[in-house]
Design a protein around this motif. Structure first.
Motif, mmCIF file in Angstrom:
data_model
loop_
_atom_site.group_PDB
_atom_site.id
_atom_site.type_symbol
_atom_site.label_atom_id
_atom_site.label_comp_id
_atom_site.label_asym_id
_atom_site.label_seq_id
_atom_site.Cartn_x
_atom_site.Cartn_y
_atom_site.Cartn_z
ATOM 1 N N GLU A 27 0.830 -1.206 0.000
ATOM 2 C CA GLU A 27 0.000 0.000 0.000
ATOM 3 C C GLU A 27 0.863 1.254 0.000
ATOM 4 O OE1 GLU A 27 -3.106 0.041 2.848
ATOM 5 O OE2 GLU A 27 -3.970 -1.815 2.100
ATOM 6 N N ARG A 28 2.127 1.103 0.361
ATOM 7 C CA ARG A 28 3.049 2.249 0.320
ATOM 8 C C ARG A 28 3.751 2.271 -1.019
ATOM 9 N NH1 ARG A 28 6.898 1.804 5.268
ATOM 10 N NH2 ARG A 28 7.365 -0.044 4.064
ATOM 11 N N PRO A 29 3.976 3.451 -1.575
ATOM 12 C CA PRO A 29 4.695 3.510 -2.844
ATOM 13 C C PRO A 29 6.136 3.053 -2.657
ATOM 14 C CG PRO A 29 4.321 5.713 -1.981
ATOM 15 C CD PRO A 29 3.571 4.768 -1.100
ATOM 16 N N PRO A 30 6.707 2.439 -3.664
ATOM 17 C CA PRO A 30 8.088 1.969 -3.559
ATOM 18 C C PRO A 30 9.083 3.128 -3.629
ATOM 19 C CG PRO A 30 7.286 1.634 -5.767
ATOM 20 C CD PRO A 30 6.122 2.138 -4.964
ATOM 21 N N ALA A 31 10.279 2.890 -3.089
ATOM 22 C CA ALA A 31 11.359 3.874 -3.171
ATOM 23 C C ALA A 31 12.255 3.594 -4.370
ATOM 24 C CB ALA A 31 12.187 3.850 -1.892
ATOM 25 N N SER A 32 12.179 2.357 -4.904
ATOM 26 C CA SER A 32 13.001 1.944 -6.046
ATOM 27 C C SER A 32 12.126 1.310 -7.112
ATOM 28 C CB SER A 32 14.052 0.920 -5.610
ATOM 29 O OG SER A 32 14.932 1.494 -4.679
ATOM 30 N N ALA A 33 12.630 1.314 -8.332
ATOM 31 C CA ALA A 33 11.927 0.687 -9.450
ATOM 32 C C ALA A 33 12.819 -0.369 -10.081
ATOM 33 C CB ALA A 33 11.561 1.731 -10.504
ATOM 34 N N TRP A 34 12.207 -1.406 -10.618
ATOM 35 C CA TRP A 34 12.921 -2.420 -11.398
ATOM 36 C C TRP A 34 13.009 -1.913 -12.822
ATOM 37 C CZ3 TRP A 34 15.515 -6.492 -9.725
ATOM 38 C CH2 TRP A 34 15.235 -6.991 -8.458
ATOM 39 N N LEU A 35 14.207 -1.934 -13.380
ATOM 40 C CA LEU A 35 14.426 -1.482 -14.749
ATOM 41 C C LEU A 35 15.069 -2.601 -15.546
ATOM 42 C CD1 LEU A 35 15.949 2.015 -13.956
ATOM 43 C CD2 LEU A 35 13.556 1.451 -14.386
ATOM 44 N N ARG A 36 14.840 -2.584 -16.851
ATOM 45 C CA ARG A 36 15.441 -3.550 -17.763
ATOM 46 C C ARG A 36 15.920 -2.768 -18.971
ATOM 47 N NH1 ARG A 36 13.489 -5.827 -22.360
ATOM 48 N NH2 ARG A 36 11.433 -5.002 -21.978
ATOM 49 N N PRO A 37 17.098 -3.092 -19.491
ATOM 50 C CA PRO A 37 17.537 -2.399 -20.706
ATOM 51 C C PRO A 37 16.494 -2.580 -21.814
ATOM 52 C CG PRO A 37 19.321 -3.742 -19.829
ATOM 53 C CD PRO A 37 18.076 -4.100 -19.062
ATOM 54 N N GLU A 38 16.268 -1.550 -22.575
ATOM 55 C CA GLU A 38 15.328 -1.661 -23.696
ATOM 56 C C GLU A 38 15.808 -2.741 -24.649
ATOM 57 O OE1 GLU A 38 15.432 2.504 -24.772
ATOM 58 O OE2 GLU A 38 13.349 2.676 -24.110
ATOM 59 N N GLY A 39 14.935 -3.631 -25.021
ATOM 60 C CA GLY A 39 15.291 -4.717 -25.912
ATOM 61 C C GLY A 39 15.729 -5.971 -25.170
ATOM 62 N N GLY A 74 17.726 -7.815 -21.422
ATOM 63 C CA GLY A 74 18.964 -7.794 -20.662
ATOM 64 C C GLY A 74 18.700 -7.942 -19.190
ATOM 65 N N LYS A 75 19.756 -7.831 -18.409
ATOM 66 C CA LYS A 75 19.668 -8.017 -16.971
ATOM 67 C C LYS A 75 19.008 -6.818 -16.292
ATOM 68 C CE LYS A 75 22.321 -9.144 -12.919
ATOM 69 N NZ LYS A 75 23.558 -9.608 -12.375
ATOM 70 N N GLU A 76 18.011 -7.103 -15.461
ATOM 71 C CA GLU A 76 17.315 -6.053 -14.729
ATOM 72 C C GLU A 76 18.188 -5.490 -13.613
ATOM 73 O OE1 GLU A 76 13.748 -7.957 -13.339
ATOM 74 O OE2 GLU A 76 12.701 -7.524 -15.198
ATOM 75 N N TRP A 77 17.878 -4.275 -13.200
ATOM 76 C CA TRP A 77 18.527 -3.668 -12.049
ATOM 77 C C TRP A 77 17.517 -2.791 -11.324
ATOM 78 C CZ3 TRP A 77 18.802 -1.374 -16.794
ATOM 79 C CH2 TRP A 77 18.723 0.011 -16.882
ATOM 80 N N MET A 78 17.822 -2.461 -10.100
ATOM 81 C CA MET A 78 16.968 -1.566 -9.312
ATOM 82 C C MET A 78 17.618 -0.193 -9.254
ATOM 83 S SD MET A 78 15.543 -3.774 -6.103
ATOM 84 C CE MET A 78 14.557 -2.399 -5.551
ATOM 85 N N ALA A 79 16.759 0.824 -9.261
ATOM 86 C CA ALA A 79 17.247 2.196 -9.164
ATOM 87 C C ALA A 79 16.288 2.997 -8.292
ATOM 88 C CB ALA A 79 17.335 2.830 -10.547
ATOM 89 N N PRO A 80 16.796 3.924 -7.498
ATOM 90 C CA PRO A 80 15.923 4.776 -6.687
ATOM 91 C C PRO A 80 15.024 5.616 -7.591
ATOM 92 C CG PRO A 80 18.233 5.086 -6.079
ATOM 93 C CD PRO A 80 18.202 4.237 -7.304
#
Length: 74
Positions: A41-53, A55-61
C-alpha cells in the motif's frame, strides 16, 4: 500490477508507468520500467528497470529516474 490503480501510490510521478522509458541518473543507463514484483500500500522507493530490448534487470531509486522520451539510447 496496475501501478496507477494501486492504493497510496498517487505520489509517484505521473510519467513513471510500467514500460515507460527512463534514464537512471545514478548510472546514466537507459531502461524500461518493469512491473513491481510485490504489492504494497506504500509507494516503492526503487523501481525495477530492464535495458530496452532485453537484458539483466537492475533496481534504481525512483528519485534518481527521469523520463527518457527525448534522451538518446545509451
Amino acid at each position: 500490477m496496475n501501478v496507477e490503480a494501486a492504493v497510496g501510490w498517487s505520489s509517484l510521478p505521473e510519467w513513471l508507468t510500467v514500460h515507460a522509458p527512463v534514464i537512471d541518473t545514478g548510472t546514466g543507463r537507459r531502461g524500461e520500467v518493469q512491473p513491481w514484483p510485490y504489492y504494497s500500500e506504500r509507494p516503492p522507493a526503487s523501481a525495477w528497470l530492464r535495458p530496452e530490448g532485453g537484458g539483466k534487470e537492475w533496481m534504481a531509486p525512483i528519485d534518481g529516474l527521469r523520463p527518457a522520451r527525448d534522451h538518446p539510447a545509451t
